[in-house]
Scaffold this motif. Sequence first.
Motif, PDB file in Angstrom:
ATOM      1  N   SER A  47      40.478  47.731  30.929  1.00  0.00           N
ATOM      2  CA  SER A  47      40.404  47.568  29.414  1.00  0.00           C
ATOM      3  C   SER A  47      40.971  48.787  28.575  1.00  0.00           C
ATOM      4  O   SER A  47      40.736  49.934  29.226  1.00  0.00           O
ATOM      5  CB  SER A  47      38.981  47.050  28.959  1.00  0.00           C
ATOM      6  OG  SER A  47      38.178  48.098  29.112  1.00  0.00           O
ATOM      7  N   ASP A  49      39.463  50.241  26.149  1.00  0.00           N
ATOM      8  CA  ASP A  49      38.067  51.079  26.118  1.00  0.00           C
ATOM      9  C   ASP A  49      37.153  51.199  27.197  1.00  0.00           C
ATOM     10  O   ASP A  49      36.251  51.793  27.052  1.00  0.00           O
ATOM     11  CB  ASP A  49      37.288  50.256  24.894  1.00  0.00           C
ATOM     12  CG  ASP A  49      36.944  48.781  25.126  1.00  0.00           C
ATOM     13  OD1 ASP A  49      37.258  48.324  26.171  1.00  0.00           O
ATOM     14  OD2 ASP A  49      36.245  48.054  24.310  1.00  0.00           O
ATOM     15  N   SER A  74      40.273  44.774  24.901  1.00  0.00           N
ATOM     16  CA  SER A  74      38.972  45.523  25.001  1.00  0.00           C
ATOM     17  C   SER A  74      38.017  44.852  26.077  1.00  0.00           C
ATOM     18  O   SER A  74      38.468  43.709  26.918  1.00  0.00           O
ATOM     19  CB  SER A  74      38.330  45.041  23.847  1.00  0.00           C
ATOM     20  OG  SER A  74      37.818  43.689  23.659  1.00  0.00           O
TER      21      SER A  74
END
Length: 108
Positions: A47, A49, A74
């Motif tokens: 991801s 993040d 994300s």
Amino acid sequence: MTTLNAHSRERIIGLLGLARRARKLVDGQGRIIEAITSGEAKLIVLSEDAGANGSKKLRDKSASYEVPVVTFSSKEVLGKAIGRESVAAIAIVDEGLAAKLLERFGEL
């Protein structure tokens, strides 16, 4: 975002869901590293993040074993794609699905 990108993102999410239903993916950092070192992992999806330390560890291990790594969306989107609340990374353990996903990632 262009229509092609939106369409490709939805196709990627669909393929990740298919991989989960077919039990052709692994999540959890320890299990992913195990899949990489055993030769099972064909593609790592991180991801955007994901934590810096975990991300570096997975990227380094993947580079050592020549497993491609892509970054996608994300933790929440990646998690929902595989029926979880939030996931930082997954490993695809099927050659065909990995190839199809790489093709889709190339369209983004």
